[in-house]
Write an enzyme that holds these catalytic residues in place. Sequence first.
Site, PDB file in Angstrom:
ATOM      1  N   HIS A 161       0.944  -1.214  -0.176  1.00 34.01           N
ATOM      2  CA  HIS A 161      -0.067  -0.043  -0.106  1.00 34.01           C
ATOM      3  C   HIS A 161       0.819   1.202  -0.028  1.00 34.01           C
ATOM      4  O   HIS A 161       2.041   1.201   0.499  1.00 34.01           O
ATOM      5  CB  HIS A 161      -0.777  -0.004   1.277  1.00 34.01           C
ATOM      6  CG  HIS A 161      -2.161  -0.911   1.261  1.00 34.01           C
ATOM      7  ND1 HIS A 161      -1.939  -2.289   1.499  1.00 34.01           N
ATOM      8  CD2 HIS A 161      -3.508  -0.528   0.540  1.00 34.01           C
ATOM      9  CE1 HIS A 161      -3.370  -2.923   1.320  1.00 34.01           C
ATOM     10  NE2 HIS A 161      -4.052  -1.926   0.590  1.00 34.01           N
ATOM     11  N   LYS A 165      -0.528   4.891   4.549  1.00 31.64           N
ATOM     12  CA  LYS A 165      -1.500   3.760   5.248  1.00 31.64           C
ATOM     13  C   LYS A 165      -1.045   3.732   6.640  1.00 31.64           C
ATOM     14  O   LYS A 165       0.078   3.595   7.120  1.00 31.64           O
ATOM     15  CB  LYS A 165      -1.560   2.517   4.438  1.00 31.64           C
ATOM     16  CG  LYS A 165      -2.675   1.538   4.938  1.00 31.64           C
ATOM     17  CD  LYS A 165      -2.775   0.537   3.980  1.00 31.64           C
ATOM     18  CE  LYS A 165      -4.091  -0.343   4.744  1.00 31.64           C
ATOM     19  NZ  LYS A 165      -5.246   0.195   5.194  1.00 31.64           N
TER      20      LYS A 165
HETATM   21  N1  NDP Z   1     -12.807  -1.106   2.638  1.00 34.68           N
HETATM   22  C1  NDP Z   1     -12.322  -0.576   1.574  1.00 34.68           C
HETATM   23  O1  NDP Z   1     -12.547  -1.029   0.486  1.00 34.68           O
HETATM   24  C2  NDP Z   1     -11.209   0.482   1.722  1.00 34.68           C
HETATM   25  C3  NDP Z   1     -10.910   0.902   3.079  1.00 34.68           C
HETATM   26  N2  NDP Z   1     -10.231   1.977   3.249  1.00 34.68           N
HETATM   27  C4  NDP Z   1     -10.070   2.337   4.335  1.00 34.68           C
HETATM   28  O2  NDP Z   1     -10.659   3.648   4.775  1.00 34.68           O
HETATM   29  C5  NDP Z   1      -9.964   4.502   5.477  1.00 34.68           C
HETATM   30  C6  NDP Z   1      -9.706   5.722   5.267  1.00 34.68           C
HETATM   31  O3  NDP Z   1      -8.668   5.595   4.187  1.00 34.68           O
HETATM   32  P1  NDP Z   1      -8.293   7.010   3.298  1.00 34.68           P
HETATM   33  O4  NDP Z   1      -9.212   7.764   2.604  1.00 34.68           O
HETATM   34  O5  NDP Z   1      -7.082   6.697   2.674  1.00 34.68           O
HETATM   35  O6  NDP Z   1      -7.773   7.715   4.826  1.00 34.68           O
HETATM   36  P2  NDP Z   1      -7.337   9.339   5.202  1.00 34.68           P
HETATM   37  O7  NDP Z   1      -6.689   9.599   6.001  1.00 34.68           O
HETATM   38  O8  NDP Z   1      -7.124   9.819   3.546  1.00 34.68           O
HETATM   39  O9  NDP Z   1      -8.930   9.985   5.333  1.00 34.68           O
HETATM   40  C7  NDP Z   1      -9.499   9.741   6.454  1.00 34.68           C
HETATM   41  C8  NDP Z   1     -10.546  10.830   6.794  1.00 34.68           C
HETATM   42  O10 NDP Z   1     -11.378  10.547   7.781  1.00 34.68           O
HETATM   43  C9  NDP Z   1     -11.246  11.864   8.485  1.00 34.68           C
HETATM   44  N3  NDP Z   1     -11.597  11.601   9.995  1.00 34.68           N
HETATM   45  C10 NDP Z   1     -10.897  10.782  10.800  1.00 34.68           C
HETATM   46  N4  NDP Z   1     -11.654  10.920  12.045  1.00 34.68           N
HETATM   47  C11 NDP Z   1     -12.779  11.727  11.809  1.00 34.68           C
HETATM   48  C12 NDP Z   1     -13.833  11.971  12.895  1.00 34.68           C
HETATM   49  N5  NDP Z   1     -13.800  11.703  14.144  1.00 34.68           N
HETATM   50  N6  NDP Z   1     -14.748  12.632  12.240  1.00 34.68           N
HETATM   51  C13 NDP Z   1     -14.862  13.051  10.893  1.00 34.68           C
HETATM   52  N7  NDP Z   1     -13.799  12.691  10.123  1.00 34.68           N
HETATM   53  C14 NDP Z   1     -12.636  12.116  10.434  1.00 34.68           C
HETATM   54  C15 NDP Z   1      -9.898  12.328   8.588  1.00 34.68           C
HETATM   55  O11 NDP Z   1      -9.789  13.660   8.763  1.00 34.68           O
HETATM   56  P3  NDP Z   1      -8.381  14.134   9.317  1.00 34.68           P
HETATM   57  O12 NDP Z   1      -7.402  14.206   8.208  1.00 34.68           O
HETATM   58  O13 NDP Z   1      -8.745  15.700  10.139  1.00 34.68           O
HETATM   59  O14 NDP Z   1      -7.977  13.070  10.498  1.00 34.68           O
HETATM   60  C16 NDP Z   1      -9.745  11.956   6.935  1.00 34.68           C
HETATM   61  O15 NDP Z   1     -10.347  13.204   6.162  1.00 34.68           O
HETATM   62  C17 NDP Z   1      -8.536   3.646   6.166  1.00 34.68           C
HETATM   63  O16 NDP Z   1      -9.265   2.886   7.428  1.00 34.68           O
HETATM   64  C18 NDP Z   1      -8.554   2.540   4.973  1.00 34.68           C
HETATM   65  O17 NDP Z   1      -7.846   1.454   5.171  1.00 34.68           O
HETATM   66  C19 NDP Z   1      -9.469   2.558   2.047  1.00 34.68           C
HETATM   67  C20 NDP Z   1      -9.694   2.257   0.896  1.00 34.68           C
HETATM   68  C21 NDP Z   1     -10.404   1.274   0.476  1.00 34.68           C
HETATM   69  O1  LIG Z   2      -5.807   2.266   3.084  1.00 33.84           O
HETATM   70  C1  LIG Z   2      -5.999   1.755   2.070  1.00 33.84           C
HETATM   71  O2  LIG Z   2      -5.816   2.883   0.894  1.00 33.84           O
HETATM   72  C2  LIG Z   2      -6.603   0.634   1.598  1.00 33.84           C
HETATM   73  N1  LIG Z   2      -7.239  -0.091   2.657  1.00 33.84           N
HETATM   74  C3  LIG Z   2      -7.934  -1.168   2.501  1.00 33.84           C
HETATM   75  C4  LIG Z   2      -7.287  -2.397   3.408  1.00 33.84           C
HETATM   76  O3  LIG Z   2      -6.665  -2.062   4.505  1.00 33.84           O
HETATM   77  O4  LIG Z   2      -7.359  -3.451   2.799  1.00 33.84           O
HETATM   78  C5  LIG Z   2      -8.544  -1.624   1.005  1.00 33.84           C
HETATM   79  C6  LIG Z   2      -7.507  -1.159   0.158  1.00 33.84           C
HETATM   80  O5  LIG Z   2      -6.511  -2.123   0.071  1.00 33.84           O
HETATM   81  C7  LIG Z   2      -6.836   0.094   0.183  1.00 33.84           C
END
Ligand code: NDP
Ligand SMILES: O=C(O)C1=N[C@H](C(=O)O)C[C@H](O)C1
Length: 272
Positions: A161, A165
């Site tokens: 990743h 991450k």
């Molecule tokens: N299931 C799936 O298919 C996938 C899962 N993911 C998962 O999704 C999650 C997010 O990934 P990603 O978008 O890359 O991460 P980012 O850090 O880019 O985004 C997370 C966002 O959530 C916000 N956030 C955190 N805490 C709060 C809160 N209490 N209230 C409101 N907003 C909040 C952060 O704000 P701030 O920056 O201010 O902390 C940020 O804007 C991870 O756990 C990742 O592993 C990602 C891709 C695919």
């Molecule tokens: O954090 C990410 O970017 C992603 N998170 C998910 C994971 O933890 O598997 C899904 C995807 O791989 C991207």
Amino acid sequence: MSDSDSIPGIVVTGASGRMGRMLVQTILASERARLVGAVERPGHDWIGRDLGAATGGADIGVRVTDDPLEAFATAQAVIDFTAPEATVEFAGLAAQARAVHVIGTTGLQDAHVAKIKAAARHAVIVRAGNMSLGVNLLTQLTKKVAAALDTDWDIEIVEAHHRMKVDAPSGTALMLGEAAAEGRGIAFADHRVSGRDGITGARKLGDIGFSAIRGGDVVGEHDVIFAADGERVVLRHLATDRAIFARGALRAALWGQDRKPGEYDMVDVLGL
Ligand SMILES: NC(=O)C1=CN([C@@H]2O[C@H](COP(=O)(O)OP(=O)(O)OC[C@H]3O[C@@H](n4cnc5c(N)ncnc54)[C@H](OP(=O)(O)O)[C@@H]3O)[C@@H](O)[C@H]2O)C=CC1
Ligand SMILES: O=C(O)C1=N[C@H](C(=O)O)C[C@H](O)C1
């Protein structure tokens, strides 16, 4: 009721994040859903601004709020890719608002999962460590291959990743490990091994090993390796665009409308 009232309204939490932005684009481009809210944490500089303007475009009539309950009360679904503590809070509030909660957040510990399960007694929750069609298909293939091969075939899961991450192994890697354990008929928790370093001793028969690579802008890559003497089988998924996760999450939000309360996953949504 007007036509637009019958189209589910969706709130995106963590709207400024990598996935938040992708979800906003995906919902705005869809004819099957309306974006009705965007949530960020208190103190974020987008709070109170129009979401379109905050992202450098024209106003779209959605104001970013730090009051999740107020936003959820106007919605039929909440799509949440944030962080574990936030997701647990959102699960309670989405249940209160009777909105479907789609959870993509990974890195959840047992205590977080227990709270999410409690919320799912009153509301529809769809949770998956990976929302893409390809990975969910891969979990089914992994289960089948693990069921077909005996324990002479060592199972190792390697994931890569981007450098930002924060959790490891990835949620996807854990889903694949659980699928392998299920196929093999063993308890995942008893066989999971990650972060080998130093004099580890020889590999134990039946272990399911995890290795995590972090670097650059890798969207997400997963190999499930079945290694025996003289041969290896490798199942692989490569994600090159976060749109696959956003599309899956939107599909889950629509699928969840009018379901009975409970915790579901993408295998349910996709009918795999
Ligand atoms: N299931 C799936 O298919 C996938 C899962 N993911 C998962 O999704 C999650 C997010 O990934 P990603 O978008 O890359 O991460 P980012 O850090 O880019 O985004 C997370 C966002 O959530 C916000 N956030 C955190 N805490 C709060 C809160 N209490 N209230 C409101 N907003 C909040 C952060 O704000 P701030 O920056 O201010 O902390 C940020 O804007 C991870 O756990 C990742 O592993 C990602 C891709 C695919
Ligand atoms: O954090 C990410 O970017 C992603 N998170 C998910 C994971 O933890 O598997 C899904 C995807 O791989 C991207």
